[in-house]
Design a protein around this motif. Sequence first.
Motif, PDB file in Angstrom:
ATOM      1  N   ALA A  43      63.974  66.896  -0.751  1.00 50.09           N
ATOM      2  CA  ALA A  43      62.994  66.280  -1.647  1.00 50.09           C
ATOM      3  C   ALA A  43      61.634  66.945  -1.496  1.00 50.09           C
ATOM      4  N   LYS A  44      61.099  67.363  -2.621  1.00 50.18           N
ATOM      5  CA  LYS A  44      59.717  67.826  -2.605  1.00 50.18           C
ATOM      6  C   LYS A  44      58.867  66.769  -3.303  1.00 50.18           C
ATOM      7  N   ILE A  45      57.623  66.723  -2.920  1.00 49.68           N
ATOM      8  CA  ILE A  45      56.687  65.777  -3.501  1.00 49.68           C
ATOM      9  C   ILE A  45      55.805  66.542  -4.474  1.00 49.68           C
ATOM     10  N   VAL A  58      59.069  62.344  -6.499  1.00 54.91           N
ATOM     11  CA  VAL A  58      59.980  62.870  -5.492  1.00 54.91           C
ATOM     12  C   VAL A  58      61.137  63.500  -6.256  1.00 54.91           C
ATOM     13  N   PRO A 101      57.780  61.035   1.320  1.00 59.67           N
ATOM     14  CA  PRO A 101      57.907  60.424  -0.007  1.00 59.67           C
ATOM     15  C   PRO A 101      57.838  58.891  -0.022  1.00 59.67           C
ATOM     16  N   VAL A 110      55.550  55.483  -6.402  1.00 59.14           N
ATOM     17  CA  VAL A 110      56.490  56.582  -6.188  1.00 59.14           C
ATOM     18  C   VAL A 110      57.525  56.550  -7.301  1.00 59.14           C
ATOM     19  N   VAL A 112      61.069  58.635  -8.511  1.00 55.92           N
ATOM     20  CA  VAL A 112      62.068  59.564  -7.981  1.00 55.92           C
ATOM     21  C   VAL A 112      62.910  60.099  -9.129  1.00 55.92           C
ATOM     22  N   PHE A 124      63.354  65.432   3.814  1.00 55.84           N
ATOM     23  CA  PHE A 124      62.002  65.570   3.287  1.00 55.84           C
ATOM     24  C   PHE A 124      61.019  65.856   4.424  1.00 55.84           C
TER      25      PHE A 124
END
Length: 155
Positions: A43-45, A58, A101, A110, A112, A124
């Motif tokens: 997972a990248k933010i 996310v 995240p 947040v 996703v 993450f």
Amino acid sequence: MLSPRLHSCLHETHAHYTALHHERTITAPHTAEVLQVPREQFAKIVMLKIDGALAMLVMPAKFNADLHRIALALGGAKVELAHEDEFRDAFPDCEPGAMPPFGHLYGMPVHVDSRLAAHDSVTFNAGTHTDAVRMPYMEFESIAQPEMLWVEHMM
């Protein structure tokens, strides 16, 4: 070392996770490569401004953020990428670009990308460019309480 807020959150919720230490990396795809995690599961933010307010997206490291599709998935909201100087101070216990995240730990919503939810586990950044966390995806979702975005269906 996990960010203090993340460590407290995972401890208080009795989360099942694995802390991973790795060589210093800057990008999510490179971190996934070093950790030997498929980019679909890392997972990248992406920090966004949604109608002017900061929010986290996310998403799998394999993909790029398509602001048009994200805006459509959000019902037509104005969506922009946030600049680092707009969010740097929001994550005082994290290195810039390495925030975990869990927006609720930092007072922001947040979202996703549903493509991340298709996997059993998610990995993450844990607040530094040398630490990560792997945990069951459903546990992440239970703790983070993100809004699901069906970005891939927005054509």
